[in-house]
Design a protein around this motif. Structure first.
Motif, PDB file in Angstrom:
ATOM      1  N   SER A  90      18.497  38.605  54.011  1.00  0.00           N
ATOM      2  CA  SER A  90      17.448  38.963  54.974  1.00  0.00           C
ATOM      3  C   SER A  90      17.187  40.454  54.857  1.00  0.00           C
ATOM      4  O   SER A  90      17.889  41.176  54.147  1.00  0.00           O
ATOM      5  N   ASN A 120       9.566  41.397  48.334  1.00  0.00           N
ATOM      6  CA  ASN A 120       9.803  40.386  49.360  1.00  0.00           C
ATOM      7  C   ASN A 120      10.486  41.003  50.577  1.00  0.00           C
ATOM      8  O   ASN A 120      10.061  40.803  51.713  1.00  0.00           O
ATOM      9  N   ASN A 124       6.887  41.419  52.168  1.00  0.00           N
ATOM     10  CA  ASN A 124       6.573  40.027  52.488  1.00  0.00           C
ATOM     11  C   ASN A 124       7.324  39.530  53.722  1.00  0.00           C
ATOM     12  O   ASN A 124       6.740  38.911  54.617  1.00  0.00           O
ATOM     13  N   ALA A 125       8.630  39.791  53.781  1.00  0.00           N
ATOM     14  CA  ALA A 125       9.418  39.344  54.935  1.00  0.00           C
ATOM     15  C   ALA A 125       9.011  40.078  56.208  1.00  0.00           C
ATOM     16  O   ALA A 125       8.990  39.493  57.299  1.00  0.00           O
ATOM     17  N   HIS A 128       5.754  38.653  57.450  1.00  0.00           N
ATOM     18  CA  HIS A 128       6.016  37.391  58.130  1.00  0.00           C
ATOM     19  C   HIS A 128       6.506  37.626  59.554  1.00  0.00           C
ATOM     20  O   HIS A 128       6.100  36.940  60.490  1.00  0.00           O
ATOM     21  N   THR A 191      14.600  39.970  59.642  1.00  0.00           N
ATOM     22  CA  THR A 191      13.587  39.046  59.145  1.00  0.00           C
ATOM     23  C   THR A 191      14.216  37.683  58.895  1.00  0.00           C
ATOM     24  O   THR A 191      15.436  37.526  58.930  1.00  0.00           O
ATOM     25  N   GLN A 192      13.377  36.714  58.620  1.00  0.00           N
ATOM     26  CA  GLN A 192      13.863  35.389  58.240  1.00  0.00           C
ATOM     27  C   GLN A 192      14.530  35.464  56.877  1.00  0.00           C
ATOM     28  O   GLN A 192      14.126  36.238  56.005  1.00  0.00           O
ATOM     29  N   SER A 194      15.727  34.306  53.069  1.00  0.00           N
ATOM     30  CA  SER A 194      15.136  33.669  51.896  1.00  0.00           C
ATOM     31  C   SER A 194      16.067  33.893  50.710  1.00  0.00           C
ATOM     32  O   SER A 194      17.002  34.694  50.797  1.00  0.00           O
ATOM     33  N   ARG A 246      10.452  29.037  49.276  1.00  0.00           N
ATOM     34  CA  ARG A 246      10.566  29.526  50.657  1.00  0.00           C
ATOM     35  C   ARG A 246       9.953  30.915  50.806  1.00  0.00           C
ATOM     36  O   ARG A 246       9.477  31.281  51.894  1.00  0.00           O
ATOM     37  N   LEU A 250       6.859  32.162  53.478  1.00  0.00           N
ATOM     38  CA  LEU A 250       6.747  33.347  54.335  1.00  0.00           C
ATOM     39  C   LEU A 250       5.331  33.901  54.276  1.00  0.00           C
ATOM     40  O   LEU A 250       4.737  34.274  55.298  1.00  0.00           O
ATOM     41  N   GLU A 251       4.783  33.956  53.075  1.00  0.00           N
ATOM     42  CA  GLU A 251       3.421  34.448  52.908  1.00  0.00           C
ATOM     43  C   GLU A 251       2.416  33.500  53.564  1.00  0.00           C
ATOM     44  O   GLU A 251       1.485  33.950  54.263  1.00  0.00           O
ATOM     45  N   ASP A 253       2.833  31.475  56.050  1.00  0.00           N
ATOM     46  CA  ASP A 253       2.917  31.568  57.503  1.00  0.00           C
ATOM     47  C   ASP A 253       2.144  32.784  58.016  1.00  0.00           C
ATOM     48  O   ASP A 253       1.458  32.709  59.049  1.00  0.00           O
TER      49      ASP A 253
END
Length: 263
Positions: A90, A120, A124-125, A128, A191-192, A194, A246, A250-251, A253
């Motif tokens: 994360s 990411n 990206n994260a 998201h 963050t979430q 991945s 996954r 994220l993108e 979403d």
């Protein structure tokens, strides 16, 4: 083929860079002894697409944005660091230690630092995480591209930015090797998760060599236990491109929220 190799992604300090190079040398000594370890002077997107690339490390976002057409997955490291679980990682969202931001929502209209637009962990994260808070496709007041996670942390410490998302593995290495910089920031959110940064090879590398690399990576962990501990390595997983989808989610979403880019 005269193969080349490089691990460019987690060289947070010169000492850490030396450890990664030594680790890679041990891997290659077992799996492909004629391979040359090189410095990545050319832009990484071009380097990763070289047909003579035996092994390197990339970010999952560019992998899913087109790099996958040129490379194959070798392995994904598992790190001993807060925010990691197996091959997943994360980003920790941080702000200046003495700053006024105490939640992600409180950074609305402020300055965000990010390492680069194809990251990411740094873009990206974070996109998201911010997307549900955005209004008409915007959230931050200013975007500052720094070129690296250490650059983003420095921008926070020097009050040139207010918030940033930092790869949790990088953050652990910063705490180890750059403690003053680590102490200049504090955690706001996470963050979430991945899949982490994968090791890759050119598609031209034979599958038998890829298998030999996987074996050698595991053996190299035992070669120098103290070095393995400094590199925070626990092991390696073999993931598929389907696992890395996954990151595309994220993108997707964020786009569903109308938040296409950090803004």
């Amino acid at each position: 083929m005269n193969w080349i190799a490089s691990l460019p992604m987690y060289n947070v300090t010169p000492a850490l860079a030396a450890d990664w190079r030594a680790f890679l040398a041990d891997v290659l000594h077992e799996a492909a002894p004629l391979t040359r370890i090189v410095e990545t002077h050319e832009p990484l997107p071009a380097f990763w697409r070289r047909t003579d690339l035996l092994i390197s490390q990339t970010c999952g976002y560019p992998l899913m944005q087109g790099l996958r057409e040129s490379v194959q997955l070798v392995a994904t490291p598992e790190f001993d660091a807060p925010g990691c679980a197996g091959p997943d990682y994360s980003s920790v969202i941080v702000t200046r230690a003495d700053g006024p931001v105490h939640s992600l929502e409180a950074s609305r209209g402020l300055r965000v630092a990010f390492n680069q637009s194809d990251s990411n962990s740094g873009m990206n994260a974070l996109r998201h995480a911010v997307a549900p808070l955005s209004r008409d496709g915007t959230f931050f007041g200013e975007m500052i591209a720094t070129g690296s996670h250490v650059g983003s942390l420095t921008a926070l410490a020097e009050d040139r930015a207010d918030i940033a998302a930092i790869d949790c593995v990088t953050m652990a290495f910063v705490r180890d090797g750059l403690p003053q910089l680590a102490q200049a920031v504090r955690e706001v959110a996470w963050t979430q998760a991945s899949p982490g940064l994968p090791l890759i090879a050119s598609k031209g590398v034979d599958t038998s060599i890829v298998e030999a690399l996987r074996v050698a990576l595991t053996h190299a962990l035992r070669t120098d236990p103290a070095r393995t501990k400094r590199l925070r390595l626990k092991g390696f997983s073999t993931l598929s491109l389907a696992d890395y989808a996954r990151i595309e989610q994220l993108e997707s979403d964020a786009l569903a929220c109308g938040y296409a880019r950090l803004a």
